[in-house]
Motif scaffolding. Structure first.
Motif, mmCIF file in Angstrom:
data_model
loop_
_atom_site.group_PDB
_atom_site.id
_atom_site.type_symbol
_atom_site.label_atom_id
_atom_site.label_comp_id
_atom_site.label_asym_id
_atom_site.label_seq_id
_atom_site.Cartn_x
_atom_site.Cartn_y
_atom_site.Cartn_z
ATOM 1 N N ALA A 193 20.168 -70.063 44.804
ATOM 2 C CA ALA A 193 20.509 -69.382 43.556
ATOM 3 C C ALA A 193 19.262 -68.819 42.887
ATOM 4 C CB ALA A 193 21.233 -70.349 42.622
ATOM 5 N N THR A 194 18.133 -69.518 43.024
ATOM 6 C CA THR A 194 16.871 -69.030 42.477
ATOM 7 C C THR A 194 16.478 -67.712 43.127
ATOM 8 O OG1 THR A 194 16.072 -71.249 41.901
ATOM 9 C CG2 THR A 194 14.407 -69.540 42.241
ATOM 10 N N LEU A 195 16.632 -67.630 44.444
ATOM 11 C CA LEU A 195 16.319 -66.375 45.132
ATOM 12 C C LEU A 195 17.255 -65.266 44.681
ATOM 13 C CD1 LEU A 195 15.589 -67.511 48.813
ATOM 14 C CD2 LEU A 195 14.053 -67.404 46.839
ATOM 15 N N ASP A 196 18.524 -65.593 44.490
ATOM 16 C CA ASP A 196 19.496 -64.588 44.046
ATOM 17 C C ASP A 196 19.146 -64.037 42.665
ATOM 18 O OD1 ASP A 196 20.924 -64.927 46.392
ATOM 19 O OD2 ASP A 196 22.393 -66.300 45.509
ATOM 20 N N LEU A 197 18.554 -64.886 41.819
ATOM 21 C CA LEU A 197 18.207 -64.459 40.458
ATOM 22 C C LEU A 197 17.074 -63.435 40.433
ATOM 23 C CD1 LEU A 197 18.293 -67.516 38.000
ATOM 24 C CD2 LEU A 197 19.571 -65.378 37.835
ATOM 25 N N ARG A 198 16.334 -63.330 41.508
ATOM 26 C CA ARG A 198 15.215 -62.391 41.521
ATOM 27 C C ARG A 198 15.676 -60.963 41.274
ATOM 28 N NH1 ARG A 198 11.586 -64.477 46.705
ATOM 29 N NH2 ARG A 198 10.771 -66.397 45.728
ATOM 30 N N ALA A 199 16.889 -60.656 41.670
ATOM 31 C CA ALA A 199 17.417 -59.301 41.473
ATOM 32 C C ALA A 199 17.616 -58.979 40.002
ATOM 33 C CB ALA A 199 18.729 -59.139 42.232
ATOM 34 N N ASP A 200 17.669 -60.009 39.164
ATOM 35 C CA ASP A 200 17.890 -59.818 37.723
ATOM 36 C C ASP A 200 16.734 -60.356 36.886
ATOM 37 O OD1 ASP A 200 20.460 -58.619 37.961
ATOM 38 O OD2 ASP A 200 21.303 -60.597 38.375
ATOM 39 N N GLY A 201 15.532 -60.286 37.441
ATOM 40 C CA GLY A 201 14.359 -60.676 36.672
ATOM 41 C C GLY A 201 13.772 -62.022 37.037
ATOM 42 N N GLY A 202 14.541 -62.880 37.707
ATOM 43 C CA GLY A 202 14.010 -64.141 38.190
ATOM 44 C C GLY A 202 14.314 -65.334 37.315
ATOM 45 N N LEU A 203 14.100 -66.521 37.880
ATOM 46 C CA LEU A 203 14.411 -67.780 37.216
ATOM 47 C C LEU A 203 13.640 -67.952 35.912
ATOM 48 C CD1 LEU A 203 15.856 -70.579 37.388
ATOM 49 C CD2 LEU A 203 13.821 -71.409 38.596
ATOM 50 N N VAL A 204 12.374 -67.596 35.912
ATOM 51 C CA VAL A 204 11.549 -67.830 34.725
ATOM 52 C C VAL A 204 12.067 -67.042 33.529
ATOM 53 C CG1 VAL A 204 9.253 -67.561 33.725
ATOM 54 C CG2 VAL A 204 9.509 -68.429 36.057
ATOM 55 N N ASP A 205 12.261 -65.734 33.703
ATOM 56 C CA ASP A 205 12.753 -64.921 32.595
ATOM 57 C C ASP A 205 14.143 -65.383 32.163
ATOM 58 O OD1 ASP A 205 10.438 -63.468 32.626
ATOM 59 O OD2 ASP A 205 11.311 -61.678 33.565
ATOM 60 N N PHE A 206 14.954 -65.775 33.129
ATOM 61 C CA PHE A 206 16.314 -66.214 32.828
ATOM 62 C C PHE A 206 16.288 -67.458 31.949
ATOM 63 C CE2 PHE A 206 20.371 -68.272 33.651
ATOM 64 C CZ PHE A 206 21.270 -67.201 33.630
ATOM 65 N N VAL A 207 15.533 -68.466 32.370
ATOM 66 C CA VAL A 207 15.487 -69.716 31.615
ATOM 67 C C VAL A 207 14.829 -69.509 30.254
ATOM 68 C CG1 VAL A 207 14.468 -72.028 31.547
ATOM 69 C CG2 VAL A 207 15.565 -71.206 33.646
#
Length: 213
Positions: A111-125
């Motif tokens: 799921a962390t890799l999938d989040l890269r398409a939307d800015g990534g885990l860091v920006d998301f959290v």
């Protein structure tokens, strides 16, 4: 009244970080400092999930073994773990051998890799960082959840993450610097650089918590 304990070095800490050398070092150097890299945040998220139902001291003592077992928490490597890796992990006495938590870590890496398409885990959290932080004087004033941790939990679950309940996410937010729940009289209060010095009377009441449990 304050719940801090003044150590031999003259520094004030909460009781949970005042005696065990490992916990004290973690408190003095890591807990509450901002984590803004994917690798580091994935490790924190994973270890907080493994901590669920256990003491943080247990997880901290096992952290070196966790890092070896999970390829230093590189999400690209963990995301490729297969059934042989699962069997290896469940046979590793150096970590917490819980099948659900092992599976969750692998899934969360994907799921962390999938989040890269939307800015990534860091920006998301970090997008769930609140506008204000608690300013507790006693352990009883330290919250264990918040509206932001509830929202973060819900949002991560929608992105395929598991073992990311509101309490676990609140602990992550504390550990990674999104909030500052150091007691007001602690020598670490305001040390992250994210939050200014507390304003007297701004504490957020809660029922319990405040320490990595």
């Amino acid at each position: 009244m304050s719940d801090v304990v003044v150590g031999d070095d003259g520094s004030a800490r909460p009781a949970w970080a005042a005696t065990d050398p490992l916990m004290r070092d973690y408190y003095d150097t890591e807990w509450g400092m901002p984590v803004r890299d994917e690798h580091g945040l994935f490790e924190r998220l994973s270890l907080e999930a493994f901590q669920s139902g256990l003491s943080w001291a247990t997880i901290l003592r096992k952290r070196p073994a966790f890092r070896v077992a999970f390829a230093d928490f590189d999400p690209e490597i963990v995301a490729r773990f297969d059934d042989d890796d699962r069997a290896r992990l469940l046979a590793d006495a150096g970590i917490v051998r819980n099948r659900l938590k092992v599976d969750a870590t692998i899934r969360n890496a994907q799921a962390t890799l999938d989040l890269r398409a939307d800015g990534g885990l860091v920006d998301f959290v970090w997008s769930f960082q609140p506008a204000e932080t608690p300013a507790p004087r006693t352990m009883a004033e330290v919250p264990t959840t918040s509206p932001e941790s509830v929202a973060l939990s819900k949002a991560l679950k929608a992105r395929g993450f598991t073992f990311v309940g509101p309490t676990t996410m609140h602990a992550l937010m504390e550990a990674a610097g999104l909030i500052d729940t150091h007691l007001v009289d602690s020598h670490r209060r305001g040390s992250s650089g994210v939050w200014p010095a507390p304003t007297v009377g701004s504490a957020t009441p809660a029922t319990d918590g405040g320490a990595p449990s």
